[in-house]
Design an enzyme around this catalytic site. Structure first.
Site, PDB file in Angstrom:
ATOM      1  N   HIS A 231      57.022  21.480  53.067  1.00  0.00           N
ATOM      2  CA  HIS A 231      56.738  21.750  54.475  1.00  0.00           C
ATOM      3  C   HIS A 231      56.344  20.483  55.216  1.00  0.00           C
ATOM      4  CE1 HIS A 231      55.572  24.263  57.898  1.00  0.00           C
ATOM      5  NE2 HIS A 231      54.479  23.521  57.993  1.00  0.00           N
TER       6      HIS A 231
ATOM      7  N   HIS B  69      56.792  29.994  61.211  1.00  0.00           N
ATOM      8  CA  HIS B  69      55.595  30.504  60.548  1.00  0.00           C
ATOM      9  C   HIS B  69      56.003  31.772  59.800  1.00  0.00           C
ATOM     10  CE1 HIS B  69      51.004  29.981  60.795  1.00  0.00           C
ATOM     11  NE2 HIS B  69      51.555  28.840  60.437  1.00  0.00           N
TER      12      HIS B  69
END
Length: 784
Positions: free
Chosen positions: A56, A105
């Protein structure tokens, strides 16, 4: 208090076992860290590297491919800040600059839908704030499993409530986005949030820790255990088949939009007063990320006192403080003689702030805990991270998928069958009216929203006097990309570009959120590589640079990945939003379309609703507009909504992108909007011409009569790219035809606006009341 694992102790205990694998590091990565440091890492350093080298944060599997966005970038005088910054920044004229970005998200929103989605909005807002801009609007692109699945019923309402709660509390209009459903997203929804902000050119801020002796200040919320290793860990691993949401819940952050609202105003005053040398928001990886990236991008060194970090849980130690993803926090670099002014502004806005360190020229990031050194690393070693060229191989089933052509599917042969197909499409969850979702969002707060859902693009006014504005759209189609990720990504880009163009704006720049399965799967990595190549080539052809974005890997449950789903956001500039184009058929107020005073429905100075008093109702009446179909239609049904909804089919080849045709169409639409010759415009995409006409009739509360050219079924349901329908104002037909010829855009007059029904001459008729009933009942029936 337990004794910390210090640097000195790490030197003295080289053989102490460390849980690097549990933190997501490979054995080779751990060995690289020990070689870099010349010793084993401390527990705090191990925590820092684990989050900074997560997929990420580090983009370790995607960097080699993303470089194409820079290598193939078209020349752009508008680009002020691009890839590598918190968000891209473009010049939109009149001294204004706009910054925008989209991020994911996904995993947090599956685990805890409300908080996961809410903090996704909060995080992207802080990215925009960190560039020096005032956030002015948000958008969201959402995808869930089958609409009727029980887990969709759990996840979707929570996601929508989280987005609405955070955005509404911040006072940011939600101006558009997407909502779609497919079984491939079961257990792994996509929640992609976009924010756009506005500033003057000289207000741009940088994320650099410059100037030895300058102070490092952490301000905003206190640091707690929520989200420890959250987004950085959740977004860097797939959910196993046995993973339950409760096991992941501690990794989901908790948001406080009221604190963020204060933080926004505080930051803008700090910028205006010239009190900030460098600024970074705290999102994934928290303090670890902010300190590392500021130091690496600045003078090269920083000394930080972790015991000076304001905590709301006194039991946290250095590793937890570094990994915490507590929300609503920023980190600033401030000149020593301006610290008191800085703290004074924070106190004015009731924002907690603490000096936690200072910039050095040591080339080292050093962190202490009650006087003992617990971190001592070269910051670039953590900020840059490893780079992998993962194996990429076309999936074994790809050829069979391509051979399963949609042309073999049974098609309706008469008007009655086509009528039933249209009603099924317009009532399907992915194409049905989205008001159940969008009515939970405040679309018109701040008073500058000109267009919002269900329009093709969101449109926001920047300057009251001149009408300068910006248009935004997001698009993606996982079905197209599953069939061909290169072409599918270009189709997503084309649709977002077209959705901006049909508002009358000129497309200017691109952001992206690339949602894929595990990069350790060669078939997924092939999809990703092809998608990036397609986007880079497409942006070069259209002349719009990629300004930044997000990669989201490990979107799968067990070994089953989602469809490759690149979501593309396009920003355009509108020279005068009073001349904007909307999708609804119906007569404009007398005079120039969207003339002075015409604003968004429900906003100050709202224009009369299309279809209101004085609007044409009878087909071909004195105020009837001519409907023109722009572009070329081919028999292209691979990945189409018709094949998906009517037959549950996915196979064949997606429509062929035509990027040159897209550019010419966009040029025509901008020129036509400026000339005031159109009363409506709507792009053709999912569901083809039939669905587009139905949406324009419903939006304007006015029917139409059309005669479709060629094969009726192909004309109605093909999803060929580079197409739009427009309603040409009465008396402007010749002027529009001249513009169309000048831009070399093929077009054909197919009907007129008016009446109370959608009429396909010689085929079928659907009254608007019936069409509206089918279109609006689906989501309320599913979700309450």
């Amino acid at each position: 208090m337990n004794s910390p694992d210090t640097v000195a102790r790490a030197r003295d205990t080289p053989d102490q076992p460390q849980p690097f694998a549990e933190l997501g590091l490979t054995e080779a990565e751990y060995a690289t860290i020990t070689r870099t440091l010349g010793r084993r890492p401390t527990s705090a350093e191990l925590a820092l590297y684990s989050v900074m080298w997560s997929e990420h944060c580090s983009y370790k599997s995607s960097k080699v491919h993303l470089q194409q966005f820079a290598d193939k970038a078209p020349p752009s005088s508008a680009l002020l800040a691009g890839i590598g910054h918190n968000a891209g920044v473009v010049d939109v004229g009149q001294g204004y600059a706009v910054t925008f970005k989209i991020e994911s998200h996904n995993h947090p929103s599956y685990v805890e839908p409300h908080q996961g989605a809410a903090t996704g909005v909060g995080g992207i807002v802080r990215d925009i704030l960190a560039m020096g801009a005032r956030p002015v609007a948000v958008m969201d692109a959402l995808r869930f499993g089958a609409a009727s699945a029980p887990d969709t019923g759990r996840v979707l309402p929570g996601v929508v409530s989280g987005i609405s709660f955070y955005g509404n509390c911040l006072g940011l209009p939600n101006i558009g986005g997407e909502l779609d459903f497919d079984p491939c997203y079961a257990g792994n929804p996509l929640v992609n949030a976009l924010c756009v902000g506005v500033m003057r050119h000289d207000e741009l801020q940088v994320a650099e820790g410059r100037g030895p002796g300058n102070k490092v200040i952490l301000f905003g919320s206190t640091t707690g255990p929520d989200g420890v290793g959250g987004a950085s860990v959740l977004a860097s691993a797939a959910f196993g088949a046995a993973d339950g949401e409760s096991a992941k819940r501690p990794s989901v952050q908790v948001g406080d939009p009221f604190t963020e609202k204060l933080l926004v105003e505080c930051c803008l005053e700090l910028y205006a007063d010239g009190l900030v040398v460098g600024i970074q928001d705290l999102g994934a990886a928290g303090v670890a990320c902010a300190t590392t990236e500021l130091a690496a991008a600045g003078t090269g060194g920083m000394c930080v006192r972790l015991d000076a970090v304001p905590l709301r849980d006194g039991s946290l130690g250095p590793p937890e403080i570094l990994m915490s993803e507590s929300q609503e926090r920023m980190m600033a670099v401030v000149e020593p003689d301006r610290v008191e002014e800085f703290l004074g502004v924070c106190a004015k806005w009731d924002v907690r702030a603490a000096v936690i360190g200072e910039v050095t020229d040591s080339g080292r990031l050093v962190m202490t805990w009650h006087g003992e050194t617990v971190v001592d690393i070269p910051p670039s070693s953590a900020a840059d991270g490893p780079v992998y060229r993962r194996p990429a191989q076309r999936g074994a089933g790809q050829d069979a998928l391509a051979a399963d052509d949609a042309d073999a599917l049974p098609r309706p042969a008469d008007g009655a069958g086509m009528r039933a197909a249209l009603l099924t499409l317009i009532g399907s969850a992915g194409l049905a009216d989205k008001s159940w979702v969008t009515d939970q969002y405040d679309r018109y707060v701040r008073g500058d929203t000109v267009l919002a859902m269900p329009e093709d693009g969101g449109l926001v006014r920047l300057d009251e006097a001149t009408g300068l504005g910006i248009a935004l759209a997001t698009d993606g189609n996982g079905r197209y990309c599953r069939l061909d990720p290169y072409l599918g990504t270009q189709l997503a880009l084309s649709e977002a570009y077209r959705n901006v163009a049909v508002t009358g704006a000129r497309p200017l720049a691109v952001t992206n959120c690339l949602n894929f399965g595990s990069p350790e799967d060669p078939a997924v990595m092939w999809q990703f590589a092809e998608a990036v190549r397609g986007l880079a080539d497409g942006c070069a052809a259209l002349g719009v640079p990629v300004t930044g974005g997000n990669v989201s890997f490990y979107n799968q449950t067990g070994t089953t990945p989602i469809h490759p789903t690149p979501v593309i956001g396009v920003l355009g500039v509108h020279d005068d939003v009073r001349r904007r184009l909307a999708i609804g058929f119906g007569r404009e107020p007398d005079g120039e379309p969207g003339g002075p005073g015409a604003r968004a429905p429900g906003g100050p100075g709202a224009a009369r609703a299309p279809g209101g008093p004085g609007a044409a109702r009878a087909p071909g009446g004195p105020a009837a507009a001519r409907i023109v179909l722009l572009g070329r239609t081919r028999a292209e049904f691979g990945g189409s909504a018709w094949a998906h909804v009517l037959h549950g089919h996915l196979g064949g080849r997606p429509p062929e992108p035509d990027l040159d045709a897209e550019r010419r169409l966009a040029g025509l639409l901008a020129a036509a909007a400026e000339a005031g010759v159109l009363s409506a415009a709507h792009d053709l995409s999912d569901g083809g011409l039939a669905v587009a006409l139905a949406e324009s009739c419903l939006r304007g509360e006015t029917g139409c009569v059309v005669t479709v050219p060629g094969d009726p079924f192909t004309s109605l349901f093909s999803e060929s790219a580079a197409r739009a329908i427009v309603a040409v104002r009465r008396g402007a037909e010749a002027a529009f035809d001249q513009l169309r010829a000048a831009h070399d855009v093929p077009g054909e007059a197919i009907g007129v606006v008016g009446g109370d029904s959608l009429v396909f001459a010689g085929l079928f008729t659907i009254g608007l009341d019936e069409l509206a009933a089918v279109h609006t009942r689906t989501l309320p029936a599913l979700f309450g």
